[in-house]
Write an enzyme that holds these catalytic residues in place. Structure first.
Site, PDB file in Angstrom:
ATOM      1  N   LYS A  37      -8.169  -2.610   6.119  1.00  0.00           N
ATOM      2  CA  LYS A  37      -7.450  -1.509   6.802  1.00  0.00           C
ATOM      3  C   LYS A  37      -8.333  -0.846   7.847  1.00  0.00           C
ATOM      4  O   LYS A  37      -7.833  -0.322   8.840  1.00  0.00           O
ATOM      5  CB  LYS A  37      -6.911  -0.507   5.786  1.00  0.00           C
ATOM      6  CG  LYS A  37      -5.781  -1.115   4.957  1.00  0.00           C
ATOM      7  CD  LYS A  37      -4.748  -0.119   4.469  1.00  0.00           C
ATOM      8  CE  LYS A  37      -3.553  -0.880   3.915  1.00  0.00           C
ATOM      9  NZ  LYS A  37      -2.573  -0.055   3.269  1.00  0.00           N
ATOM     10  N   LYS A  43      -0.359 -12.020   3.234  1.00  0.00           N
ATOM     11  CA  LYS A  43       0.628 -11.446   2.309  1.00  0.00           C
ATOM     12  C   LYS A  43       1.718 -10.716   3.085  1.00  0.00           C
ATOM     13  O   LYS A  43       1.450 -10.176   4.168  1.00  0.00           O
ATOM     14  CB  LYS A  43      -0.075 -10.555   1.284  1.00  0.00           C
ATOM     15  CG  LYS A  43      -0.001  -9.080   1.532  1.00  0.00           C
ATOM     16  CD  LYS A  43      -0.599  -8.276   0.410  1.00  0.00           C
ATOM     17  CE  LYS A  43      -0.805  -6.849   0.883  1.00  0.00           C
ATOM     18  NZ  LYS A  43       0.033  -5.858   0.295  1.00  0.00           N
ATOM     19  N   LYS A  77       4.095  -4.287   4.587  1.00  0.00           N
ATOM     20  CA  LYS A  77       4.978  -3.294   5.207  1.00  0.00           C
ATOM     21  C   LYS A  77       4.556  -2.987   6.638  1.00  0.00           C
ATOM     22  O   LYS A  77       5.360  -2.627   7.468  1.00  0.00           O
ATOM     23  CB  LYS A  77       4.908  -1.980   4.427  1.00  0.00           C
ATOM     24  CG  LYS A  77       5.614  -1.992   3.103  1.00  0.00           C
ATOM     25  CD  LYS A  77       5.822  -0.544   2.663  1.00  0.00           C
ATOM     26  CE  LYS A  77       5.709  -0.403   1.166  1.00  0.00           C
ATOM     27  NZ  LYS A  77       4.376  -0.040   0.704  1.00  0.00           N
TER      28      LYS A  77
END
Ligand code: AQP
Length: 336
Positions: A119, A201, A204
């Protein structure tokens, strides 16, 4: 006379971030298990709003997503009387325990977290302290409720390991305080992959809308997204190494229909990828339909959602009073 319960139900805690509408990875990897577990266990499920602001959010959109995510959990069939369904920020004890536990967590441990590294790369202009200490808040979420089991996707396994280490460290220092939680990971749906990149993966925050299927997508959109799913140049519909795109679609179809991989391979023997992709889309749409219909009703009734949020907040606060008080005593605070 006081009843002694010799066989209390085991406890479960799990959460989902209101960062966007949940996708079928969230649904199959975590939420669907939540429903299965609610009769057998004492379950606490949370919309983890505090976690979501580690990445910049638009306030109006976030508020809407918190309402929608909460409504989705109810629409999915969670029973707010049986389980505790609440918004994390409605129980201030999470933030308080998180601070205490952060003083029992090492900088080096947090630096090793792969989600932080990933992130940080994705949000290089906003590598905030919350992003770094996110796993401590997650440990606080779980340990506050003395959870035995935590149903998560495989991406959360490292964070859960850290929560276990913090619990053991605290218990060793001060005596039994926290239950040491175990992960509950459903094998076949532990990691649903992106439809556009079978090596990443489903996420969102992926900017490509075709990479994921939202649980609120309509039937045509779902089928269209599956039709566009990246697969391979082979023709055979079988689960094997090197066929990551098809393997992902087989896992999704299997979870949506409860058919085994063998049954699926037989069903599509001799058929092409085109037919298979449409079948996966239809099965996913059928799986989501009852939840979508119920959601449409619930989301119109703001008072109903608000009342259930208050119920959840009260239950969550009641369940965590003792543990936090015990922690205060253990570390040496003056308890009034
Ligand atoms: N692709 C996935 N397959 C299986 N399980 C998944 N989970 C997330 N992605 C997958 C599980 O869903 C639960 C709630 O997820 P979250 O919202 O707390 O986690 P997340 O990792 O932030 O979700 P995203 O979609 O990946 O969001 P971004 O893009 O913001 O990072 C968790 O139990 C998680 O394991």
């Amino acid at each position: 006379m006081k009843q002694i319960n010799n066989n209390p139900k085991k406890k479960i805690f799990s959460g989902i971030q209101p960062t966007n509408t949940p996708h079928i990875g969230n649904y199959l990897g975590a939420m669907k298990n939540w429903l299965k577990l609610q009769d057998e266990y004492e379950c606490t499920y949370s919309i983890v709003d505090l976690h979501s602001i580690t990445v910049r959010q638009d306030p109006a959109k976030l508020r809407k997503q918190i309402m929608e995510s909460f409504a989705l959990l109810i629409a999915m069939g969670l029973d707010p009387e049986k389980s505790t369904v609440f918004v994390q920020g409605h129980n201030p004890r999470h933030a308080e325990l998180s601070w205490i536990l952060s003083c029992y967590t090492q900088f080096g441990e947090l630096s090793r977290m792969t989600q932080f590294k990933d992130k940080s790369k994705k949000n290089s202009d906003n590598i905030n302290a919350g992003l770094f200490t996110y796993p401590v808040l997650m440990a606080a979420d779980i340990l506050l409720y003395q959870a035995d089991l935590v149903p998560v996707g495989i991406d959360q396994k490292q964070h859960l390991e850290l929560a276990r280490n913090i619990a053991v460290r605290f218990n060793n220092a001060y005596g039994e305080t926290f239950t040491v939680p175990e992960p509950y990971i459903s094998k076949s749906t532990a990691k649903i992959m992106s439809l556009q990149d079978p090596f990443a993966k489903m996420s969102k925050s992926d900017e490509n809308p075709n990479s994921s299927v939202s649980v609120l997508d309509d039937r045509d959109t779902i089928i269209r997204k599956f039709k566009r799913a990246v697969t391979d140049s082979d023709k055979e519909i079988c689960y094997k190494e090197g066929k990551d795109g098809i393997n992902n679609l087989i896992s999704i179809y299997s979870a949506a229909t409860d058919k085994s991989i063998e049954q699926i391979e037989k069903e599509f023997d001799g058929k092409g990828y085109g037919d298979f992709k449409i079948a996966v889309g239809e099965a996913v749409s059928d799986m989501l339909k009852p939840m979508q219909e119920r959601f449409k009703e619930i989301i119109k009734d703001k008072k109903y959602i608000n009342d259930l949020m208050i119920l959840g907040a009260e239950k969550a606060q009641r369940a965590t009073f003792k543990t936090l008080k015990k922690v205060h005593k253990r570390v040496g605070f003056v308890v009034l």
